[in-house]
Design an enzyme around this catalytic site. Structure first.
Site, PDB file in Angstrom:
ATOM      1  N   ALA A  78      30.696  33.520  39.738  1.00 52.33           N
ATOM      2  CA  ALA A  78      31.133  33.758  41.116  1.00 52.33           C
ATOM      3  C   ALA A  78      30.109  33.231  42.120  1.00 52.33           C
ATOM      4  O   ALA A  78      30.444  32.952  43.260  1.00 52.33           O
ATOM      5  CB  ALA A  78      31.366  35.247  41.338  1.00 52.33           C
ATOM      6  N   LYS A  79      28.861  33.121  41.694  1.00 53.68           N
ATOM      7  CA  LYS A  79      27.775  32.599  42.535  1.00 53.68           C
ATOM      8  C   LYS A  79      27.742  33.251  43.905  1.00 53.68           C
ATOM      9  O   LYS A  79      27.556  32.584  44.925  1.00 53.68           O
ATOM     10  CB  LYS A  79      27.862  31.068  42.633  1.00 53.68           C
TER      11      LYS A  79
END
Lengths: 256, 256
Positions: A78-79
């Protein structure tokens, strides 16, 4: 050490899945079943679910993996990166809603943007350090100085901070791209045994042997997504994915 | 120059909304209606919707704003950052699914992680530069050198790259926190007239007058979220939000 990335791009699905309800879940389930005995982790990329309005299929997919392969951790790619109060919401998203075992996060906003994830005991927090894309150098490769006069790239500072300050409870890992083996070696030198998630083999062209050697053959999760998922775009996609995953795993094992 | 951030935290909703279906949408709609004549933009924070499994309410909210206040742009605060192929999916999420007018992005992965957003003509791409949280300094404040021997902080490099290389079509803006007015001034010096989104007044304590002055009173979007949304947690929340928004707008206008 093989991690299979689940980046479900519907345009590359076989004809039989095109336009089906739950096609994304079904595609990923086939890939999971075809490769589960070959992997150390699965890594669904949330962007592909979000763009397709398919968060429910991501929930189903992670739940399916936990139910059928309870020993395989799921990394939610998802960073995320935001101020503490917002990061707490993203931590709820990753760990409570999706029941992921680990999540990737972006260090640009500093430690307090990562802390809320660490408060989930036993969950992994995988911090971007040196990424595998061409533009990765723009920021990460800037040479920085500190009071001592020591010059280090931004990504080396991230590694050093992770090793010496941020990893308060052994939950932290780093992302280091396979496209830069010499930089994997530098990071390994800085962080000791900390686990590394290594994208960039397969479609992005990283070298397996150089990667394993640079990572000192320990605590590596070597990710391949597109090369495995789309080894065939025909009806034999799952079988072809298994073949490609086997090939990659064997290449990793030969390099060990 | 006032931007109202929509960070709907259900625990802070008035009693009458607790446990209601669509409470998040309803709460935000009240805030939007109460403040629309005072703002230059609305900025929903996607994390609060994602943690609550309420992406559908975010879709409804943005659609509501477009329908009732078509002149007010909607900034999706998502702070995405990923390799090009994944960034393309996030761009679809922001601009096609949610119909946002602009999105916030994280520069850590470099220009190719921002490029896919720029290919949507007329959409804003708002890049994190100097953030308002305490940990913002960890990476952004590192002093960097380049071939010329010039020393600049990471955030100044981001500003310089945005001004001289990345902003190929006039779509780029930068995030610079109000908690550091002297750094707003530095960024303004580097980027000229580029629009700045400035979080950190209100709950985070930034000084309005110093902010407007440092930003040279032009092309500023000064964001307040929590101080406005939760000015009252009682049934008068919308009225209280309007009062607080008025107060903030007037403070901005006095400083101009």
């Amino acid at each position: 050490m093989l991690c299979v990335g689940l980046d479900p791009d519907q345009q590359k699905f076989p004809l039989s899945l095109q336009g089906q309800a739950n096609a994304i879940f079904t595609f990923c389930r086939y890939i999971v079943d075809a490769t589960a005995d070959l992997v150390c982790a699965f890594k669904p990329q949330i962007a592909y679910f979000a763009s397709a309005r398919a968060e429910d299929q991501l929930e189903k997919l992670i739940s399916y993996i936990h139910r059928h392969y309870p020993h395989i951790p799921v990394i939610l790619d998802a960073k995320r990166g935001d101020i503490g109060s917002t990061a707490s919401q993203y931590a709820i998203e990753a760990f409570e809603r999706y029941q992921a075992d680990a999540v990737t996060v972006n260090p640009y906003m500093g430690f307090d943007s990562m802390e809320p994830y660490l408060s989930y005991a036993g969950k992994g927090v995988i911090v971007l350090c040196r990424t595998s894309n061409p533009g990765g150098s723009d920021i990460q490769f800037l040479p920085t100085t500190d009071g001592s006069g020591e010059v280090m790239s931004v990504y080396e500072r991230v590694a050093k901070s992770a090793a010496t300050k941020w990893n308060t409870n052994g939950q932290m890992c780093l992302v280091v791209g396979a496209t830069f083996p010499e930089e994997i070696a530098k990071v390994r030198e800085i962080v000791g045994d900390m686990p590394l998630l290594i994208p960039g083999i397969g479609a992005q062209g990283g070298d397996v042997q150089a990667t394993v050697k640079a990572g000192r053959n320990k605590n590596l999760m070597i990710n391949s997504s597109r090369a495995i998922l789309y080894a065939s775009q025909g009806e034999d996609f799952a079988e072809a994915a298994r073949k490609e995953a086997l090939k990659t795993r064997d290449a990793i094992n030969r390099a060990r």
